[in-house]
Motif scaffolding. Structure first.
Motif, PDB file in Angstrom:
ATOM      1  N   HIS A 163       0.863  -1.181   0.000  1.00 24.77           N
ATOM      2  CA  HIS A 163       0.000   0.000   0.000  1.00 24.77           C
ATOM      3  C   HIS A 163       0.901   1.232   0.000  1.00 24.77           C
ATOM      4  N   GLY A 164       1.507   1.488  -1.141  1.00 25.41           N
ATOM      5  CA  GLY A 164       2.433   2.602  -1.252  1.00 25.41           C
ATOM      6  C   GLY A 164       3.570   2.466  -0.259  1.00 25.41           C
ATOM      7  N   ARG A 165       3.962   3.580   0.346  1.00 21.10           N
ATOM      8  CA  ARG A 165       4.997   3.539   1.371  1.00 21.10           C
ATOM      9  C   ARG A 165       4.414   3.325   2.761  1.00 21.10           C
ATOM     10  N   ALA A 166       3.065   3.312   2.837  1.00 22.74           N
ATOM     11  CA  ALA A 166       2.427   3.263   4.158  1.00 22.74           C
ATOM     12  C   ALA A 166       2.476   1.898   4.796  1.00 22.74           C
ATOM     13  N   GLY A 167       2.581   0.855   3.999  1.00 21.30           N
ATOM     14  CA  GLY A 167       2.603  -0.464   4.611  1.00 21.30           C
ATOM     15  C   GLY A 167       2.046  -1.531   3.711  1.00 21.30           C
ATOM     16  N   LEU A 207       1.724 -13.094  12.384  1.00 21.74           N
ATOM     17  CA  LEU A 207       2.810 -12.681  11.502  1.00 21.74           C
ATOM     18  C   LEU A 207       4.003 -13.575  11.765  1.00 21.74           C
ATOM     19  N   LEU A 208       4.583 -14.097  10.693  1.00 23.55           N
ATOM     20  CA  LEU A 208       5.732 -14.985  10.813  1.00 23.55           C
ATOM     21  C   LEU A 208       6.917 -14.404  10.047  1.00 23.55           C
ATOM     22  N   HIS A 209       8.093 -14.570  10.584  1.00 24.02           N
ATOM     23  CA  HIS A 209       9.318 -14.187   9.885  1.00 24.02           C
ATOM     24  C   HIS A 209      10.244 -15.389   9.859  1.00 24.02           C
ATOM     25  N   ALA A 210      10.598 -15.786   8.655  1.00 20.16           N
ATOM     26  CA  ALA A 210      11.419 -16.979   8.467  1.00 20.16           C
ATOM     27  C   ALA A 210      10.783 -18.197   9.140  1.00 20.16           C
ATOM     28  N   GLY A 211       9.440 -18.255   9.109  1.00 17.31           N
ATOM     29  CA  GLY A 211       8.721 -19.389   9.655  1.00 17.31           C
ATOM     30  C   GLY A 211       8.455 -19.344  11.145  1.00 17.31           C
ATOM     31  N   VAL A 222       7.100  -4.726   9.151  1.00 18.65           N
ATOM     32  CA  VAL A 222       7.379  -5.922   8.351  1.00 18.65           C
ATOM     33  C   VAL A 222       8.475  -5.638   7.326  1.00 18.65           C
ATOM     34  N   LYS A 223       9.435  -4.792   7.679  1.00 18.56           N
ATOM     35  CA  LYS A 223      10.481  -4.437   6.707  1.00 18.56           C
ATOM     36  C   LYS A 223      11.377  -5.646   6.441  1.00 18.56           C
ATOM     37  N   VAL A 240       9.535  -5.469   1.787  1.00 21.54           N
ATOM     38  CA  VAL A 240       9.533  -4.043   2.089  1.00 21.54           C
ATOM     39  C   VAL A 240      10.967  -3.623   2.347  1.00 21.54           C
ATOM     40  N   HIS A 241      11.577  -2.871   1.425  1.00 21.35           N
ATOM     41  CA  HIS A 241      12.970  -2.494   1.535  1.00 21.35           C
ATOM     42  C   HIS A 241      13.126  -1.273   2.406  1.00 21.35           C
ATOM     43  N   PRO A 242      14.202  -1.200   3.168  1.00 20.23           N
ATOM     44  CA  PRO A 242      14.411  -0.061   4.072  1.00 20.23           C
ATOM     45  C   PRO A 242      14.342   1.284   3.361  1.00 20.23           C
ATOM     46  N   THR A 243      14.747   1.357   2.098  1.00 22.97           N
ATOM     47  CA  THR A 243      14.739   2.651   1.404  1.00 22.97           C
ATOM     48  C   THR A 243      13.346   3.198   1.207  1.00 22.97           C
ATOM     49  N   THR A 244      12.355   2.333   1.195  1.00 25.32           N
ATOM     50  CA  THR A 244      10.997   2.807   0.997  1.00 25.32           C
ATOM     51  C   THR A 244      10.398   3.385   2.269  1.00 25.32           C
TER      52      THR A 244
END
Length: 340
Positions: free
Chosen positions: A253-257, A280-284, A304-305, A334-338
């Motif tokens: 959703h754009g840069r908002a999330g 929410l899962l990260h790497a399982g 969730v970056k 979601v890349h840190p630059t965004t």
């Protein structure tokens, strides 16, 4: 939030559940004074083979709410294939209703039953117990002494006590009750009157820990039967777990999330849904659990970056019955630059 249900002895619940919880009854129960009889009809349910140790009894009776007296009659339907009719006056055990040859009167799923218990109008202390199988065209009548206070009347689907132990309720599907009435003093004298039961009279069956609803009554209708009405009708439904939600989707959703969304389950297990749990899962690995009554969740991009994020959803009914978790759905990176 999805708090645990209170223990049944607390007799309180939240949300859309009945205010009365029981570890063996589901149905309608009304307290009064000088109740001299109760009557009703139901259709004998067909029980499922699972759980194999399940038992169920459908009955009408007087007393048993707030006291240890009870006169009742009904049918039993067990997962082992047993179907029969019975009557009981506590503290004595139930008596099976039999034919002249000693064999139980035939009872089968789908039979329409009408039953009543009523104080004698001529001999104080005597009560008449009546049960008829309208489908198989047999009837039973028994006169028995009974000295209970007449303080309540009930129309119940029960997980009965078997050999002194509380049984596991059988999966009876949905039981249809009708023609609920009481014999008591009324506007035109002592006689049979249609019940006027409402939400305050509903009783839900919960597990022994009081954390999950196993059977739930519907609201009785009509709420105000007119004079001469045959009574009210309602159902009791055995609850199962909802199906899992479907069509999980995650979109930037754009840069908002990121927006998470899903479709409702194709079945709720017999009770309305109270909401959903989202993990929410990260790497399982589960990082966070959210609760919502909606079917969409907006996540800030900062939460969730990076890569390797996914989510899964579980449906929850008002009785605390929960679905299986869905298979995880991947979130877009979601890349840190965004996030600048």
């Amino acid at each position: 939030p999805f708090p645990s249900l209170p223990h049944a002895t607390a007799a309180r619940s939240g949300g859309a559940l009945p205010t009365s919880l029981s570890t063996n009854w589901a149905g309608l129960a009304g307290t009064a004074t000088a109740v001299q009889g109760a009557a009703g009809q139901w259709v004998v349910p067909k029980v499922a083979a699972v759980p194999a140790s399940g038992y169920s009894a459908t009955w009408v009776g007087v007393d048993g709410v707030g006291n240890t007296d009870l006169i009742q009659t009904g049918t039993e339907q067990d997962a082992g294939g047993a179907y029969f009719a019975w009557w009981e006056i506590l503290p004595a055990p139930a008596t099976v209703i039999t034919q002249a040859n000693g064999q139980p009167e035939p009872v089968r799923p789908g039979d329409r039953i009408t039953a009543s218990v009523q104080a004698s109008t001529t001999t104080p202390g005597d009560w008449t117990i009546t049960l008829q199988d309208l489908t198989r065209n047999w009837s039973f009548t028994q006169l028995e002494p009974y000295g209970g206070p007449g303080a309540s009347a009930e129309w119940i689907e029960e997980a009965p006590t078997v050999n002194g132990v509380q049984s596991t309720p059988a999966d009876f599907g949905t039981v249809h009750f009708a023609h609920t009435s009481v014999y008591t003093a009324g506007p035109t004298g002592t006689g049979w009157y249609a019940t006027r039961l409402g939400r305050a009279n509903e009783v839900a069956l919960v597990n022994p820990a009081g954390t999950k609803v196993l059977a739930l009554p519907s609201a009785p209708t009509p709420l105000s039967p007119p004079p001469g009405s045959p009574g009210q009708r309602f159902t009791v439904t055995y609850l199962t777990a909802p199906y899992p939600p479907a069509d999980l989707h995650a979109a930037r959703h754009g840069r908002a999330g990121v927006w998470l969304s899903w479709a409702p389950p194709r079945g709720t297990g017999g009770a309305p849904l109270s909401g959903y749990r989202v993990q929410l899962l990260h790497a399982g690995r589960v990082v966070r659990t959210l609760t919502t009554t909606l079917r969409t969740v907006k996540l800030p991009a900062a939460a969730v970056k990076g890569k390797g994020w996914s989510f899964r959803v579980q449906a929850v009914s008002i009785g605390n019955q929960t679905s299986h978790w869905t298979l995880p759905a991947r979130l877009p990176a979601v890349h840190p630059t965004t996030l600048k």
